[in-house]
Design an enzyme around this catalytic site. Structure first.
Site, mmCIF file in Angstrom:
data_model
loop_
_atom_site.group_PDB
_atom_site.id
_atom_site.type_symbol
_atom_site.label_atom_id
_atom_site.label_comp_id
_atom_site.label_asym_id
_atom_site.label_seq_id
_atom_site.Cartn_x
_atom_site.Cartn_y
_atom_site.Cartn_z
ATOM 1 N N TYR A 152 6.004 -7.455 7.387
ATOM 2 C CA TYR A 152 5.429 -6.760 8.533
ATOM 3 C C TYR A 152 5.269 -5.271 8.227
ATOM 4 O O TYR A 152 4.215 -4.680 8.489
ATOM 5 C CB TYR A 152 6.311 -6.958 9.758
ATOM 6 C CG TYR A 152 5.819 -6.220 10.975
ATOM 7 C CD1 TYR A 152 4.745 -6.698 11.721
ATOM 8 C CD2 TYR A 152 6.433 -5.026 11.387
ATOM 9 C CE1 TYR A 152 4.286 -6.017 12.842
ATOM 10 C CE2 TYR A 152 5.978 -4.339 12.506
ATOM 11 C CZ TYR A 152 4.913 -4.841 13.230
ATOM 12 O OH TYR A 152 4.453 -4.162 14.328
ATOM 13 N N LYS A 156 1.705 -3.016 8.062
ATOM 14 C CA LYS A 156 1.454 -1.867 8.920
ATOM 15 C C LYS A 156 1.241 -0.592 8.112
ATOM 16 O O LYS A 156 0.523 0.322 8.545
ATOM 17 C CB LYS A 156 2.594 -1.709 9.925
ATOM 18 C CG LYS A 156 2.587 -2.804 10.986
ATOM 19 C CD LYS A 156 1.255 -2.866 11.718
ATOM 20 C CE LYS A 156 1.189 -3.896 12.810
ATOM 21 N NZ LYS A 156 -0.119 -3.915 13.507
#
Length: 257
Positions: A152, A156
């Site tokens: 994740y 990002k």
């Protein structure tokens, strides 16, 4: 009044952003993952300029989303809001990619490349991106053991770098990244400290405001203030390498200026 396309806008931050923009008189094009999700929009569906449908885990459906948006007309702004959080396994999309990479990185890249160029682009990131450096060594998690939090964070960081790469390549487009904070959404959970109104405010402001402070490019924002992102995201060499790798993975090239 502006026309704004928002990905992942059937609930959470995307829907809150859509409602805020509509209340201010702007035109909004919504995105739903499926026809069933679109059917759940209720009265919001009657207020918008269009609804496009496609699962961003699929590159083919993501391309279809771009085609549907282009058929509606040129957008003034696109808010790349859609995203997934930590997933227990790498998963595998129809094209064989990790699910988190597909939704959080590949989809905004494909849509950026294929949607007719708007005046403004806003990409939603996370403060957790600062733990995502080094992803180019195994972008698609084909060699490493799966780490949901790391995957994740990497996705990002990649989307911040994408925003900055676009700012460099397309000087006529305002391209920025936003950390909305930990927001009380289905993803964030009921214990998150940030309410929806605060969470959506910065991205909608960047998408439509004529204030001089909003008309900048290549910046990273958190709650209406500029912040310094991870150093790798601001590195032009990393940005160029990322864009090249995303082009290889998707078969879609990012046009130049």
């Amino acid at each position: 009044m502006a026309t704004v396309f928002i990905t992942g806008s059937t609930d959470g931050l995307g829907r809150a952003a859509a409602q805020s923009l509509l209340d201010d008189g702007h035109h909004v094009v919504l995105h739903a993952r499926s026809a069933e999700r679109a059917a759940g929009l209720g009265e919001l569906a009657s207020r918008v300029a269009g609804i496009v449908i496609g699962d961003l885990r699929s590159a083919a459906q993501t391309r279809s989303v771009a085609d549907q948006v282009n058929a509606i007309g040129r957008m003034d702004a696109v808010i790349h809001n859609a995203g997934v959080y930590t997933e227990g396994t790498r998963g595998s999309t129809p094209e064989g990619h990790a699910g988190v990479l597909a939704v959080n990185t590949l989809a905004p890249y494909i849509l950026t490349a294929l949607i007719e160029r708007p005046r403004r682009l806003v990409y939603l990131s996370s403060g957790l991106h600062r733990g995502g450096e080094g992803s180019l060594r195994d972008l698609d998690w084909t060699k490493r053991s799966w780490d949901p939090a790391k995957a994740y964070a990497e996705s990002k960081l990649q989307v911040v770098a994408l925003a900055f790469a676009v700012a460099r390549r397309w000087p006529d487009v305002l391209s920025n990244a936003v950390d909305p904070g930990w927001v009380r959404t289905r993803m964030g959970g009921p214990g998150a400290p940030v309410d929806l109104e605060t969470g959506q405010r910065t991205q909608t402001w960047l998408a439509v405001s004529e204030e001089p402070a909003a008309k900048v490019s290549g910046r990273y924002w958190h709650h209406m203030r500029q912040e310094e992102p991870a150093s790798e995201a601001t590195d032009a060499e990393f940005q160029d390498q990322l864009i090249a790798r995303l082009g290889e993975l998707t078969g879609v090239g990012l046009p130049g200026a």
